[in-house]
Design a protein around this motif. Structure first.
Motif, short mmCIF file in Angstrom:
data_model
loop_
_atom_site.label_atom_id
_atom_site.label_comp_id
_atom_site.label_asym_id
_atom_site.label_seq_id
_atom_site.Cartn_x
_atom_site.Cartn_y
_atom_site.Cartn_z
N GLY A 15 0.68 -1.18 -0.08
CA GLY A 15 -0.06 0.18 0.01
C GLY A 15 0.74 1.38 -0.10
O GLY A 15 0.55 1.92 -0.70
N VAL A 16 1.77 1.27 0.79
CA VAL A 16 2.71 2.54 0.96
C VAL A 16 3.50 2.47 -0.35
O VAL A 16 3.51 4.03 -0.94
N SER A 17 4.00 1.60 -0.89
CA SER A 17 4.81 1.58 -2.31
C SER A 17 3.80 1.90 -3.29
O SER A 17 4.12 2.93 -4.46
N GLY A 18 2.46 1.67 -3.47
CA GLY A 18 1.60 2.17 -4.25
C GLY A 18 1.26 3.63 -4.20
O GLY A 18 1.20 4.07 -5.22
N VAL A 19 1.17 4.03 -3.01
CA VAL A 19 0.65 5.46 -2.86
C VAL A 19 1.95 6.17 -3.23
O VAL A 19 1.52 7.44 -4.03
N SER A 20 2.98 5.84 -3.07
CA SER A 20 4.21 6.71 -3.18
C SER A 20 4.33 6.66 -4.95
O SER A 20 4.73 7.80 -5.67
N LEU A 21 3.96 5.47 -5.52
CA LEU A 21 4.24 5.44 -7.09
C LEU A 21 3.08 6.33 -7.61
O LEU A 21 3.50 7.16 -8.68
N PHE A 22 1.87 6.52 -7.18
CA PHE A 22 0.76 7.54 -7.71
C PHE A 22 1.24 8.92 -7.19
O PHE A 22 0.90 9.88 -7.98
#
Length: 117
Positions: free
Chosen positions: A20-27
């Protein structure tokens, strides 16, 4: 209730949180690529292809020797905590282990791996 259920829940939570944190950072992260950001960064030194600017192999050899003797310390600690349980077998085992390490240490000294010229 299964005794492994809390461990499974912690693993699922950790995996979900990491993704989740990686996905939020990606977006939500900034997306401004340029040539200097895409360049290889090597410890603040400019990138060169010549062999004269490479690190000496002695740095890596010293790191490997440190790991070897660190593992020796861990093994000796574990052996000392189980000394009563192991008996003579443990004494012979540690004797062989120390003899092997001593031979390796003498070999390293003879090869000059610990000298910093």
């Amino acid at each position: 209730m299964n005794p492994y259920l809390p461990i499974l829940l912690i693993l699922i939570f950790g995996l979900a949180l990491g993704l989740g944190v990686s996905g939020v950072s990606l977006f939500l992260g900034p997306k401004k690529p340029n040539s200097s950001k895409l360049e290889v960064y090597e410890c603040g030194l400019p990138v060169t292809s010549s062999a004269e600017n490479r690190f000496s192999i002695k740095f890596y050899l010293t790191a490997i020797l440190f790991i070897l003797f660190d593992i020796e310390t861990i093994f000796m600690y574990l052996w000392s905590t189980a000394f009563d349980y192991l008996g003579w077998f443990g004494i012979v085992e540690v004797g062989i282990f120390i003899a092997t390490l001593s031979i390796g240490y003498i070999y390293v000294l003879k090869r000059g791996a610990l000298r910093w010229d």
